[in-house]
Motif scaffolding. Structure first.
Motif, PDB file in Angstrom:
ATOM      1  N   ALA A  59       0.836  -1.204   0.000  1.00 46.84           N
ATOM      2  CA  ALA A  59       0.000   0.000   0.000  1.00 46.84           C
ATOM      3  C   ALA A  59       0.867   1.250   0.000  1.00 46.84           C
ATOM      4  CB  ALA A  59      -0.928  -0.005   1.210  1.00 46.84           C
ATOM      5  N   ARG A  60       1.982   1.194   0.729  1.00 45.83           N
ATOM      6  CA  ARG A  60       2.894   2.345   0.750  1.00 45.83           C
ATOM      7  C   ARG A  60       3.557   2.540  -0.608  1.00 45.83           C
ATOM      8  NH1 ARG A  60       3.679   0.174   5.942  1.00 45.83           N
ATOM      9  NH2 ARG A  60       5.525  -1.021   5.320  1.00 45.83           N
ATOM     10  N   VAL A  61       3.879   1.424  -1.274  1.00 47.18           N
ATOM     11  CA  VAL A  61       4.425   1.518  -2.627  1.00 47.18           C
ATOM     12  C   VAL A  61       3.421   2.198  -3.550  1.00 47.18           C
ATOM     13  CG1 VAL A  61       5.113   0.179  -4.660  1.00 47.18           C
ATOM     14  CG2 VAL A  61       5.985  -0.452  -2.404  1.00 47.18           C
ATOM     15  N   GLY A  62       2.158   1.738  -3.479  1.00 46.37           N
ATOM     16  CA  GLY A  62       1.119   2.338  -4.307  1.00 46.37           C
ATOM     17  C   GLY A  62       0.937   3.816  -4.020  1.00 46.37           C
ATOM     18  N   ALA A  63       1.008   4.187  -2.742  1.00 49.06           N
ATOM     19  CA  ALA A  63       0.827   5.595  -2.368  1.00 49.06           C
ATOM     20  C   ALA A  63       1.964   6.458  -2.914  1.00 49.06           C
ATOM     21  CB  ALA A  63       0.749   5.720  -0.850  1.00 49.06           C
ATOM     22  N   GLU A  64       3.205   5.936  -2.873  1.00 49.10           N
ATOM     23  CA  GLU A  64       4.326   6.720  -3.396  1.00 49.10           C
ATOM     24  C   GLU A  64       4.260   6.837  -4.915  1.00 49.10           C
ATOM     25  OE1 GLU A  64       8.121   6.958  -1.880  1.00 49.10           O
ATOM     26  OE2 GLU A  64       7.754   5.755  -0.095  1.00 49.10           O
ATOM     27  N   CYS A  65       3.780   5.775  -5.570  1.00 49.62           N
ATOM     28  CA  CYS A  65       3.587   5.879  -7.019  1.00 49.62           C
ATOM     29  C   CYS A  65       2.525   6.928  -7.343  1.00 49.62           C
ATOM     30  CB  CYS A  65       3.187   4.517  -7.591  1.00 49.62           C
ATOM     31  SG  CYS A  65       4.557   3.334  -7.639  1.00 49.62           S
ATOM     32  N   GLU A  66       1.469   6.943  -6.559  1.00 49.69           N
ATOM     33  CA  GLU A  66       0.438   7.961  -6.753  1.00 49.69           C
ATOM     34  C   GLU A  66       1.021   9.352  -6.533  1.00 49.69           C
ATOM     35  OE1 GLU A  66      -3.005   9.491  -7.921  1.00 49.69           O
ATOM     36  OE2 GLU A  66      -2.638   7.324  -7.841  1.00 49.69           O
ATOM     37  N   ALA A  67       1.934   9.487  -5.563  1.00 54.84           N
ATOM     38  CA  ALA A  67       2.570  10.781  -5.315  1.00 54.84           C
ATOM     39  C   ALA A  67       3.369  11.240  -6.524  1.00 54.84           C
ATOM     40  CB  ALA A  67       3.469  10.693  -4.086  1.00 54.84           C
ATOM     41  N   LEU A  68       4.043  10.296  -7.195  1.00 57.32           N
ATOM     42  CA  LEU A  68       4.783  10.687  -8.384  1.00 57.32           C
ATOM     43  C   LEU A  68       3.842  11.121  -9.496  1.00 57.32           C
ATOM     44  CD1 LEU A  68       7.950   9.683  -9.968  1.00 57.32           C
ATOM     45  CD2 LEU A  68       5.926   9.347 -11.393  1.00 57.32           C
ATOM     46  N   LEU A  69       2.721  10.439  -9.620  1.00 57.59           N
ATOM     47  CA  LEU A  69       1.760  10.827 -10.651  1.00 57.59           C
ATOM     48  C   LEU A  69       1.232  12.238 -10.391  1.00 57.59           C
ATOM     49  CD1 LEU A  69      -0.117   7.421 -11.003  1.00 57.59           C
ATOM     50  CD2 LEU A  69       1.591   8.388 -12.548  1.00 57.59           C
ATOM     51  N   VAL A  70       1.052  12.573  -9.117  1.00 58.72           N
ATOM     52  CA  VAL A  70       0.655  13.938  -8.775  1.00 58.72           C
ATOM     53  C   VAL A  70       1.795  14.908  -9.105  1.00 58.72           C
ATOM     54  CG1 VAL A  70       0.061  15.481  -6.876  1.00 58.72           C
ATOM     55  CG2 VAL A  70      -0.972  13.195  -7.012  1.00 58.72           C
TER      56      VAL A  70
END
Length: 222
Positions: free
Chosen positions: A200-211
């Motif tokens: 979940a933390r990996v997914g959240a950091e990937c989402e942060a990069l997309l932002v």
């Protein structure tokens, strides 16, 4: 005293010496432990002792020695993978190979000289930083490839390693590649069990990069 007990005790002694700040003694103890584990055919524990020794050696003797030790751990894992007699063994050693590559990537980043320099500030330093990031990315890509051969646990580990690849691509200015990978990894982690919340933390950091790619400055470092 059995060889296995001697190996366990050497490993424990090394861990305690490292925690006490006795780096050279810890490195020697990890080397003894690795030799004992290899004599027993316990490749997993030999590789882990070598990887631990490498990080101790980084503080004691510097990155060049640490890299030599990590490359030894990698060879141990690769030989075991080649000689494996079953799919389960091959998957096991693939994961250890991938972990050793991942450690090499992290070690490579230890040679970054400090805050990032722009090409206009110091072209030589900027070129050296890009070279360091590219080497780390190469190790990371190889780690991901090995981990993908490691069954379900390897797939999860590969996605964790790909987060580093996302960061490295971003740092190298390869924004489109970083965004594409981040989007895929974000979607892939949602399909896997996540008992400890790490995916979940990996997914959240990937989402942060997309932002970040949409214009928000990323707040994480390599």
């Amino acid at each position: 005293m059995s060889p296995r007990v001697r190996a366990v005790l050497a490993d424990r002694a090394a861990t305690e010496l490292a925690a006490a700040g006795r780096g050279e003694e810890a490195a020697e103890a990890y080397e003894r432990a690795a030799d004992l584990w290899r004599a027993l055919g316990a490749v997993r524990w030999a590789a882990r002792a070598l990887r631990a020794r490498a990080w101790v050696a980084l503080d004691v003797w510097g990155p060049d020695t640490a890299e030599v030790i990590l490359e030894e751990a990698l060879r141990v894992c690769e030989r075991a993978h080649t000689a494996a007699r079953s799919d389960a063994e091959r998957a096991w050693y693939a994961r250890e190979t991938g972990d050793s590559r991942r450690h090499l990537a992290r070690l490579t980043l230890e040679s970054l000289p400090g805050p990032t320099a722009g090409a206009e500030d110091s072209p030589e330093r900027y070129a050296a930083e890009l070279g360091c990031l590219a080497r780390a990315l190469d190790h990371t890509e190889r780690a991901v490839a090995a981990l993908r051969q490691g069954g379900a646990p390897g797939r999860a580990g590969g996605l964790r390693a790909e987060l580093l690849a996302v960061r490295l691509e971003w740092g190298l200015g390869r924004a489109e590649a970083a965004v594409e990978r981040a989007r895929r990894v974000r979607d892939d982690v949602a399909d896997l069990p996540d008992p400890d919340g790490s995916l979940a933390r990996v997914g959240a950091e990937c989402e942060a990069l997309l932002v970040a790619a949409a214009g928000v400055i990323p707040t994480w470092g390599l």
